[in-house]
Design a protein around this motif. Structure first.
Motif, mmCIF file in Angstrom:
data_model
loop_
_atom_site.group_PDB
_atom_site.id
_atom_site.type_symbol
_atom_site.label_atom_id
_atom_site.label_comp_id
_atom_site.label_asym_id
_atom_site.label_seq_id
_atom_site.Cartn_x
_atom_site.Cartn_y
_atom_site.Cartn_z
ATOM 1 N N ILE A 80 0.883 -1.051 0.032
ATOM 2 C CA ILE A 80 -0.001 -0.012 0.055
ATOM 3 C C ILE A 80 0.946 1.292 0.071
ATOM 4 N N GLN A 81 2.212 1.240 0.426
ATOM 5 C CA GLN A 81 2.918 2.393 0.769
ATOM 6 C C GLN A 81 3.717 2.796 -0.642
ATOM 7 N N GLU A 82 3.985 1.686 -1.347
ATOM 8 C CA GLU A 82 4.393 1.705 -2.833
ATOM 9 C C GLU A 82 3.206 2.464 -3.696
ATOM 10 N N PHE A 83 2.088 1.819 -3.440
ATOM 11 C CA PHE A 83 1.011 2.351 -4.261
ATOM 12 C C PHE A 83 0.678 3.912 -3.973
ATOM 13 N N MET A 84 0.644 4.168 -2.803
ATOM 14 C CA MET A 84 0.540 5.540 -2.246
ATOM 15 C C MET A 84 1.670 6.435 -2.813
ATOM 16 N N HIS A 85 2.951 5.995 -2.772
ATOM 17 C CA HIS A 85 3.929 6.494 -3.080
ATOM 18 C C HIS A 85 3.960 6.992 -4.785
ATOM 19 N N THR A 86 3.402 6.275 -5.447
ATOM 20 C CA THR A 86 3.137 6.101 -6.924
ATOM 21 C C THR A 86 2.281 7.325 -7.220
ATOM 22 N N LEU A 87 1.184 7.361 -6.458
ATOM 23 C CA LEU A 87 0.081 8.265 -6.812
ATOM 24 C C LEU A 87 0.573 9.555 -6.374
ATOM 25 N N TYR A 88 1.294 9.697 -5.240
ATOM 26 C CA TYR A 88 1.325 11.032 -4.644
ATOM 27 C C TYR A 88 2.990 11.549 -5.148
ATOM 28 N N THR A 89 3.447 11.119 -6.250
ATOM 29 C CA THR A 89 4.855 11.417 -6.645
ATOM 30 C C THR A 89 4.509 11.787 -8.212
ATOM 31 N N LEU A 90 3.390 11.643 -8.861
ATOM 32 C CA LEU A 90 3.283 11.875 -10.160
ATOM 33 C C LEU A 90 3.991 12.978 -10.743
ATOM 34 N N PRO A 91 4.661 13.212 -11.792
ATOM 35 C CA PRO A 91 5.379 14.444 -12.260
ATOM 36 C C PRO A 91 4.495 15.377 -12.531
ATOM 37 N N GLY A 92 4.806 16.702 -11.944
ATOM 38 C CA GLY A 92 4.237 17.915 -12.088
ATOM 39 C C GLY A 92 2.942 18.183 -11.182
ATOM 40 N N GLU A 93 2.585 17.135 -10.261
ATOM 41 C CA GLU A 93 1.199 17.178 -9.763
ATOM 42 C C GLU A 93 1.506 17.494 -8.248
ATOM 43 N N PRO A 94 1.189 18.655 -7.799
ATOM 44 C CA PRO A 94 1.341 19.056 -6.314
ATOM 45 C C PRO A 94 0.368 18.286 -5.744
ATOM 46 N N MET A 95 0.868 17.879 -4.133
ATOM 47 C CA MET A 95 0.003 17.311 -3.403
ATOM 48 C C MET A 95 -1.025 18.110 -2.787
ATOM 49 N N MET A 96 -0.587 19.211 -2.474
ATOM 50 C CA MET A 96 -1.693 20.154 -1.552
ATOM 51 C C MET A 96 -2.528 20.658 -2.285
ATOM 52 N N ARG A 97 -3.803 20.763 -1.797
ATOM 53 C CA ARG A 97 -4.640 21.664 -2.426
ATOM 54 C C ARG A 97 -4.484 23.325 -2.369
ATOM 55 N N PRO A 98 -4.322 23.924 -3.629
ATOM 56 C CA PRO A 98 -3.960 25.319 -3.506
ATOM 57 C C PRO A 98 -4.916 26.021 -2.208
#
Length: 218
Positions: A80-98
Protein backbone atom coordinates in the motif's frame (compact mmCIF):
# COMPACT_ATOMS: atom_id res chain seq x y z
CA UNK A 1 -8.72 32.68 23.06
CA UNK A 2 -8.46 32.25 19.31
CA UNK A 3 -10.13 29.31 17.60
CA UNK A 4 -7.83 26.53 16.39
CA UNK A 5 -7.91 24.52 13.18
CA UNK A 6 -7.80 20.71 13.08
CA UNK A 7 -7.46 19.09 9.68
CA UNK A 8 -7.56 15.66 8.17
CA UNK A 9 -4.64 15.20 5.75
CA UNK A 10 -5.32 12.93 2.76
CA UNK A 11 -8.35 14.25 0.90
CA UNK A 12 -8.48 17.47 2.90
CA UNK A 13 -5.11 19.22 3.02
CA UNK A 14 -3.68 16.97 0.33
CA UNK A 15 -5.54 15.93 -2.78
CA UNK A 16 -7.57 12.76 -2.45
CA UNK A 17 -6.47 9.38 -3.68
CA UNK A 18 -9.51 9.43 -5.96
CA UNK A 19 -8.20 12.57 -7.66
CA UNK A 20 -4.70 11.17 -7.98
CA UNK A 21 -6.01 7.92 -9.47
CA UNK A 22 -7.72 9.92 -12.19
CA UNK A 23 -4.46 11.68 -13.04
CA UNK A 24 -2.59 8.37 -12.96
CA UNK A 25 -5.06 6.92 -15.45
CA UNK A 26 -4.25 9.72 -17.89
CA UNK A 27 -0.56 8.85 -17.67
CA UNK A 28 -0.77 5.04 -17.50
CA UNK A 29 -3.10 3.35 -20.03
CA UNK A 30 -2.89 -0.02 -18.25
CA UNK A 31 -4.88 1.24 -15.27
CA UNK A 32 -7.54 3.35 -17.00
CA UNK A 33 -10.32 0.80 -16.76
CA UNK A 34 -9.61 0.34 -13.03
CA UNK A 35 -9.40 4.01 -12.08
CA UNK A 36 -12.63 4.78 -13.92
CA UNK A 37 -14.06 3.60 -10.59
CA UNK A 38 -12.84 6.18 -8.08
CA UNK A 39 -15.54 7.10 -5.61
CA UNK A 40 -17.67 10.13 -6.49
CA UNK A 41 -15.14 11.36 -9.09
CA UNK A 42 -15.10 8.51 -11.58
CA UNK A 43 -17.23 8.03 -14.70
CA UNK A 44 -18.20 4.49 -13.62
CA UNK A 45 -19.95 3.33 -10.42
CA UNK A 46 -17.60 2.36 -7.62
CA UNK A 47 -19.19 -0.48 -5.67
CA UNK A 48 -16.28 -0.63 -3.23
CA UNK A 49 -16.70 3.05 -2.39
CA UNK A 50 -20.41 2.58 -1.84
CA UNK A 51 -19.69 -0.38 0.45
CA UNK A 52 -17.29 1.81 2.42
CA UNK A 53 -19.92 4.54 2.80
CA UNK A 54 -22.32 1.88 4.09
CA UNK A 55 -19.54 0.93 6.55
CA UNK A 56 -19.43 -2.63 5.22
CA UNK A 57 -15.69 -2.20 4.69
CA UNK A 58 -13.27 0.25 6.28
CA UNK A 59 -11.46 3.07 4.51
CA UNK A 60 -8.22 1.14 4.86
CA UNK A 61 -9.83 -1.93 3.30
CA UNK A 62 -11.09 0.18 0.41
CA UNK A 63 -7.63 1.49 -0.39
CA UNK A 64 -5.98 -1.89 0.06
CA UNK A 65 -8.32 -3.37 -2.52
CA UNK A 66 -7.82 -0.50 -4.95
CA UNK A 67 -4.07 -0.91 -4.51
CA UNK A 68 -4.37 -4.62 -5.32
CA UNK A 69 -6.50 -3.94 -8.40
CA UNK A 70 -4.16 -1.33 -9.82
CA UNK A 71 -1.12 -3.42 -8.99
CA UNK A 72 -2.66 -6.38 -10.83
CA UNK A 73 -3.35 -4.18 -13.88
CA UNK A 74 0.34 -3.23 -13.88
CA UNK A 75 1.52 -6.76 -13.20
CA UNK A 76 3.02 -5.60 -9.91
CA UNK A 77 2.80 -7.11 -6.44
CA UNK A 78 3.25 -3.98 -4.35
CA UNK A 79 2.53 -2.69 -0.87
CA UNK A 80 0.00 0.00 0.00
CA UNK A 81 2.90 2.37 0.66
CA UNK A 82 4.36 1.74 -2.81
CA UNK A 83 0.92 2.36 -4.32
CA UNK A 84 0.46 5.64 -2.44
CA UNK A 85 4.00 6.74 -3.24
CA UNK A 86 3.25 6.22 -6.94
CA UNK A 87 0.07 8.29 -6.74
CA UNK A 88 1.55 11.13 -4.74
CA UNK A 89 4.77 11.55 -6.73
CA UNK A 90 3.23 11.92 -10.19
CA UNK A 91 5.34 14.35 -12.23
CA UNK A 92 4.18 17.94 -12.11
CA UNK A 93 1.27 17.24 -9.77
CA UNK A 94 1.28 19.11 -6.42
CA UNK A 95 -0.03 17.13 -3.47
CA UNK A 96 -1.47 20.02 -1.48
CA UNK A 97 -4.73 21.64 -2.44
CA UNK A 98 -4.08 25.31 -3.32
CA UNK A 99 -7.13 26.41 -1.30
CA UNK A 100 -5.78 24.53 1.71
CA UNK A 101 -2.33 26.06 1.29
CA UNK A 102 -3.79 29.58 1.15
CA UNK A 103 -6.00 28.98 4.18
CA UNK A 104 -3.17 27.52 6.24
CA UNK A 105 -0.85 30.41 5.35
CA UNK A 106 -3.45 33.00 6.35
CA UNK A 107 -4.36 31.11 9.53
CA UNK A 108 -0.73 30.86 10.59
CA UNK A 109 -0.22 34.57 9.92
CA UNK A 110 -3.23 35.29 12.16
CA UNK A 111 -1.80 33.18 15.00
CA UNK A 112 -4.22 30.25 14.66
CA UNK A 113 -2.93 26.98 16.09
CA UNK A 114 -3.08 24.27 13.44
CA UNK A 115 -3.21 20.54 14.00
CA UNK A 116 -3.73 17.42 11.94
CA UNK A 117 -5.76 14.40 12.99
CA UNK A 118 -5.17 11.62 10.50
CA UNK A 119 -5.68 7.88 10.52
CA UNK A 120 -3.16 6.73 7.96
CA UNK A 121 -0.14 8.99 7.46
CA UNK A 122 2.45 6.46 8.62
CA UNK A 123 0.47 3.43 7.46
CA UNK A 124 -0.01 4.70 3.90
CA UNK A 125 3.02 6.92 3.35
CA UNK A 126 5.76 5.69 5.67
CA UNK A 127 8.70 8.08 5.66
CA UNK A 128 8.22 9.26 2.09
CA UNK A 129 6.11 11.56 -0.09
CA UNK A 130 3.34 13.05 2.05
CA UNK A 131 5.15 12.42 5.34
CA UNK A 132 8.07 14.53 4.12
CA UNK A 133 5.99 17.48 2.94
CA UNK A 134 7.21 20.71 4.62
CA UNK A 135 3.69 21.38 5.89
CA UNK A 136 3.92 18.43 8.27
CA UNK A 137 6.88 20.00 10.04
CA UNK A 138 4.99 23.29 10.47
CA UNK A 139 2.08 21.76 12.36
CA UNK A 140 1.55 22.67 16.00
CA UNK A 141 0.01 19.23 16.60
CA UNK A 142 0.08 15.93 14.69
CA UNK A 143 -2.00 12.97 15.85
CA UNK A 144 -1.63 9.95 13.55
CA UNK A 145 -3.89 6.99 14.24
CA UNK A 146 -1.45 4.63 12.54
CA UNK A 147 1.03 5.59 15.29
CA UNK A 148 -1.34 5.87 18.27
CA UNK A 149 -3.40 2.82 17.26
CA UNK A 150 -6.64 4.79 17.77
CA UNK A 151 -8.50 5.73 14.59
CA UNK A 152 -11.22 8.30 13.93
CA UNK A 153 -14.09 8.23 14.72
CA UNK A 154 -13.07 6.73 18.07
CA UNK A 155 -13.72 9.52 20.62
CA UNK A 156 -10.25 9.02 22.07
CA UNK A 157 -8.65 10.20 18.82
CA UNK A 158 -10.38 13.57 19.12
CA UNK A 159 -9.54 13.76 22.81
CA UNK A 160 -5.83 13.38 22.01
CA UNK A 161 -5.98 16.23 19.51
CA UNK A 162 -7.94 18.45 21.89
CA UNK A 163 -5.45 17.91 24.67
CA UNK A 164 -2.50 18.82 22.46
CA UNK A 165 -4.19 21.84 20.85
CA UNK A 166 -5.09 23.10 24.34
CA UNK A 167 -8.43 24.52 23.25
CA UNK A 168 -11.99 23.64 24.29
CA UNK A 169 -13.83 21.61 21.63
CA UNK A 170 -16.21 24.47 20.84
CA UNK A 171 -13.19 26.50 19.67
CA UNK A 172 -11.87 23.85 17.26
CA UNK A 173 -12.78 23.99 13.57
CA UNK A 174 -12.41 20.45 12.20
CA UNK A 175 -12.41 19.44 8.52
CA UNK A 176 -12.52 15.92 7.04
CA UNK A 177 -13.77 14.29 3.86
CA UNK A 178 -15.28 11.20 5.47
CA UNK A 179 -18.79 11.60 6.98
CA UNK A 180 -18.23 9.37 10.00
CA UNK A 181 -15.11 11.32 10.99
CA UNK A 182 -17.04 14.59 10.76
CA UNK A 183 -19.83 13.10 12.86
CA UNK A 184 -17.27 12.01 15.45
CA UNK A 185 -15.86 15.53 15.67
CA UNK A 186 -19.35 17.01 16.03
CA UNK A 187 -20.11 14.53 18.81
CA UNK A 188 -16.91 15.66 20.53
CA UNK A 189 -18.25 19.21 20.47
CA UNK A 190 -16.14 20.64 17.66
CA UNK A 191 -17.24 22.84 14.76
CA UNK A 192 -17.24 19.98 12.26
CA UNK A 193 -17.20 20.58 8.50
CA UNK A 194 -17.20 18.02 5.70
CA UNK A 195 -15.19 18.51 2.53
CA UNK A 196 -17.05 17.52 -0.63
CA UNK A 197 -14.57 15.71 -2.90
CA UNK A 198 -16.47 16.96 -5.95
CA UNK A 199 -16.24 20.61 -4.81
CA UNK A 200 -13.43 20.75 -2.24
CA UNK A 201 -12.91 24.50 -2.45
CA UNK A 202 -16.24 25.28 -0.77
CA UNK A 203 -15.29 24.06 2.70
CA UNK A 204 -12.27 26.34 2.91
CA UNK A 205 -14.48 29.40 2.52
CA UNK A 206 -16.59 28.12 5.43
CA UNK A 207 -13.47 27.60 7.55
CA UNK A 208 -12.37 31.17 6.89
CA UNK A 209 -15.72 32.41 8.16
CA UNK A 210 -15.48 30.36 11.35
CA UNK A 211 -11.93 31.60 11.97
CA UNK A 212 -12.93 35.16 11.00
CA UNK A 213 -9.92 35.37 8.70
CA UNK A 214 -11.60 37.34 5.91
CA UNK A 215 -13.07 39.78 8.42
CA UNK A 216 -9.63 40.34 9.89
CA UNK A 217 -8.07 40.86 6.46
CA UNK A 218 -10.77 43.44 5.60
Amino acid sequence: MRRALLLDLGGTVFRSGSEMMGIYGELEPAVRSVVARRGPLGPEPDELWDAMLREEITEREYWARRSDEIGAALGRDWTIQEFMHTLYTLPGEPMMRPEAAALISDAQAAGVRIGALTNDLKAFHGDGSMSQDPFIGQLDVLVDGSVTGILKPDPRAYEMALEQLDRPPSEIVFVDDMPWNVAGAAKAGMIALQLDLARPELVFDAVREHLELDREAA
